[in-house]
Motif scaffolding. Sequence first.
Motif, PDB file in Angstrom:
ATOM      1  N   LEU A 192       0.820  -1.208   0.000  1.00  0.00           N
ATOM      2  CA  LEU A 192       0.000   0.000   0.000  1.00  0.00           C
ATOM      3  C   LEU A 192       0.857   1.262   0.000  1.00  0.00           C
ATOM      4  CD1 LEU A 192      -2.725  -1.137   2.554  1.00  0.00           C
ATOM      5  CD2 LEU A 192      -3.119  -0.605   0.151  1.00  0.00           C
ATOM      6  N   GLU A 193       1.894   1.272   0.831  1.00  0.00           N
ATOM      7  CA  GLU A 193       2.741   2.467   0.906  1.00  0.00           C
ATOM      8  C   GLU A 193       3.470   2.718  -0.410  1.00  0.00           C
ATOM      9  OE1 GLU A 193       3.655   2.496   5.721  1.00  0.00           O
ATOM     10  OE2 GLU A 193       5.162   1.725   4.329  1.00  0.00           O
ATOM     11  N   THR A 194       3.837   1.652  -1.114  1.00  0.00           N
ATOM     12  CA  THR A 194       4.483   1.820  -2.419  1.00  0.00           C
ATOM     13  C   THR A 194       3.561   2.525  -3.401  1.00  0.00           C
ATOM     14  OG1 THR A 194       5.800  -0.166  -2.067  1.00  0.00           O
ATOM     15  CG2 THR A 194       5.567   0.590  -4.336  1.00  0.00           C
ATOM     16  N   ARG A 195       2.250   2.318  -3.254  1.00  0.00           N
ATOM     17  CA  ARG A 195       1.276   2.934  -4.153  1.00  0.00           C
ATOM     18  C   ARG A 195       0.700   4.227  -3.599  1.00  0.00           C
ATOM     19  NH1 ARG A 195       1.634  -2.321  -4.882  1.00  0.00           N
ATOM     20  NH2 ARG A 195       1.147  -3.306  -6.880  1.00  0.00           N
ATOM     21  N   GLY A 196       1.302   4.750  -2.532  1.00  0.00           N
ATOM     22  CA  GLY A 196       0.911   6.050  -2.016  1.00  0.00           C
ATOM     23  C   GLY A 196      -0.159   6.042  -0.953  1.00  0.00           C
ATOM     24  N   PHE A 197      -0.568   4.870  -0.456  1.00  0.00           N
ATOM     25  CA  PHE A 197      -1.566   4.798   0.607  1.00  0.00           C
ATOM     26  C   PHE A 197      -0.840   4.791   1.957  1.00  0.00           C
ATOM     27  CE2 PHE A 197      -3.645   3.032  -3.077  1.00  0.00           C
ATOM     28  CZ  PHE A 197      -4.954   3.472  -2.983  1.00  0.00           C
ATOM     29  N   THR A 198      -1.004   5.865   2.716  1.00  0.00           N
ATOM     30  CA  THR A 198      -0.293   5.970   3.991  1.00  0.00           C
ATOM     31  C   THR A 198      -1.225   6.060   5.196  1.00  0.00           C
ATOM     32  OG1 THR A 198      -0.167   8.382   3.766  1.00  0.00           O
ATOM     33  CG2 THR A 198       1.687   7.085   2.898  1.00  0.00           C
ATOM     34  N   THR A 199      -2.518   6.341   4.993  1.00  0.00           N
ATOM     35  CA  THR A 199      -3.445   6.487   6.112  1.00  0.00           C
ATOM     36  C   THR A 199      -4.643   5.572   5.933  1.00  0.00           C
ATOM     37  OG1 THR A 199      -4.811   8.238   5.114  1.00  0.00           O
ATOM     38  CG2 THR A 199      -2.796   8.917   6.279  1.00  0.00           C
ATOM     39  N   ALA A 200      -5.359   5.354   7.048  1.00  0.00           N
ATOM     40  CA  ALA A 200      -6.564   4.524   7.007  1.00  0.00           C
ATOM     41  C   ALA A 200      -7.646   5.167   6.146  1.00  0.00           C
ATOM     42  CB  ALA A 200      -7.083   4.299   8.433  1.00  0.00           C
ATOM     43  N   ARG A 201      -7.691   6.491   6.108  1.00  0.00           N
ATOM     44  CA  ARG A 201      -8.694   7.167   5.278  1.00  0.00           C
ATOM     45  C   ARG A 201      -8.453   6.882   3.804  1.00  0.00           C
ATOM     46  NH1 ARG A 201     -10.265  13.620   5.489  1.00  0.00           N
ATOM     47  NH2 ARG A 201     -11.956  13.539   3.950  1.00  0.00           N
ATOM     48  N   GLN A 202      -7.222   6.937   3.364  1.00  0.00           N
ATOM     49  CA  GLN A 202      -6.926   6.661   1.963  1.00  0.00           C
ATOM     50  C   GLN A 202      -7.308   5.227   1.599  1.00  0.00           C
ATOM     51  OE1 GLN A 202      -2.765   7.742   2.167  1.00  0.00           O
ATOM     52  NE2 GLN A 202      -3.117   9.649   1.022  1.00  0.00           N
ATOM     53  N   LEU A 203      -7.070   4.283   2.505  1.00  0.00           N
ATOM     54  CA  LEU A 203      -7.453   2.901   2.254  1.00  0.00           C
ATOM     55  C   LEU A 203      -8.970   2.773   2.187  1.00  0.00           C
ATOM     56  CD1 LEU A 203      -6.782  -0.100   1.952  1.00  0.00           C
ATOM     57  CD2 LEU A 203      -6.708  -0.256   4.449  1.00  0.00           C
ATOM     58  N   ARG A 204      -9.678   3.448   3.092  1.00  0.00           N
ATOM     59  CA  ARG A 204     -11.143   3.397   3.098  1.00  0.00           C
ATOM     60  C   ARG A 204     -11.726   3.879   1.774  1.00  0.00           C
ATOM     61  NH1 ARG A 204     -14.391   7.983   6.140  1.00  0.00           N
ATOM     62  NH2 ARG A 204     -13.519   9.002   4.289  1.00  0.00           N
TER      63      ARG A 204
END
Length: 366
Positions: free
Chosen positions: A126-138
């Motif tokens: 996820l971090e490699t694709r720019g997702f760093t927070t739970a909100r971005q994942l949601r």
Amino acid sequence: SNYELYGDFSVRVMETLGTFTPDVEPYSIDEAFLVFSTPRPQDRHPDRLAALAHEIRQRVRQWTGIPVRVSLAPTKTLCKAGSELARSRGGAISLVGRSPEAMGAMLDEVPVGEVWGIGGASRRKLETRGFTTARQLRDAPDAWVRKTLHTVGMRTVYELRGVSCLPLERAPTPRRTMLRSRSFGTPIADPTAMREALATHASAACRTLRDEGLAAQAVQVFYHTGRHGEGAHRSVSLGTPLRSPTNATADVVAATRYLLERSWASRDAAGRPFRYKKAGVMLLDLVPADAQADLFAPQRPEQQRLYAALDALNRQFGRHGAPAVSIASTQLRAPGTAARWRTVCEHASPAYTTRFDHLPALRFAA
């Protein structure tokens, strides 16, 4: 570590939580999920739920002395996220009834690697694709989540959106394995001491099997040297199936001896001695003890009566987990000699809540 004290306080905390709702699912020794029924709109009012979170925290602290974090939310995953947020919010928080903007701002404070269900490999992905927070994942697209994180990841995203996918487990999951292990108080290089250590762990595991009405179909032993420091290093893990499901101590101890004889080594190729630091026994493929797995297996009712009598004696006369009566094959030392392999517990805190002789004494001056 004082496992006796930890376990007793865990039971006390769980029983305190049970005064709020009968639907309590212990998740670990220091964590639990609760379900509250909120049929009326006033039951779901944010202020009432926030007050309830603080009430739970206060009662647990008052009745047990244990500080806890409390989080109320529509799903288990949001509860876990809220528990992290509660660290900086007085130890108690409610995420129920929050506006989408407020909920998003809170999830922005939770790193994606701290989301329940996101392991190390998923976090790096996820971090490699720019997702760093739970909100971005949601807020990630469903198709992308299914392709990248598969069904388990999609379930986590739905939970972050407030859709419950993990209901309360009201019945404990049937146990499939059982592990007993300890680090040695003093490293050992003697096979006799190792045999006794493994036999002792096997005996304790079999007592638990009989208490829970289970039997094992396979046995695994492991032992290893210290991971750090000088000297030769070696790690062993070996298993074998049992002839038929059993919880008889003698059968399991015999299996541990067989595995030890096949795997034991005292020195490496250079002649350096192995000094083993830890050993354990794992019982595998557990089934109900009354299940008939082999039509031709001999029935041994006298053995069952023997172990029932031993277990009854140990429950009545055993002290602090140590058996009063044991199978002779588990004791290999000369009488009166100490087991050097036993874990050293000289600096453990007293078991204030389970042993009368550990209660603090008060003395008043005349």
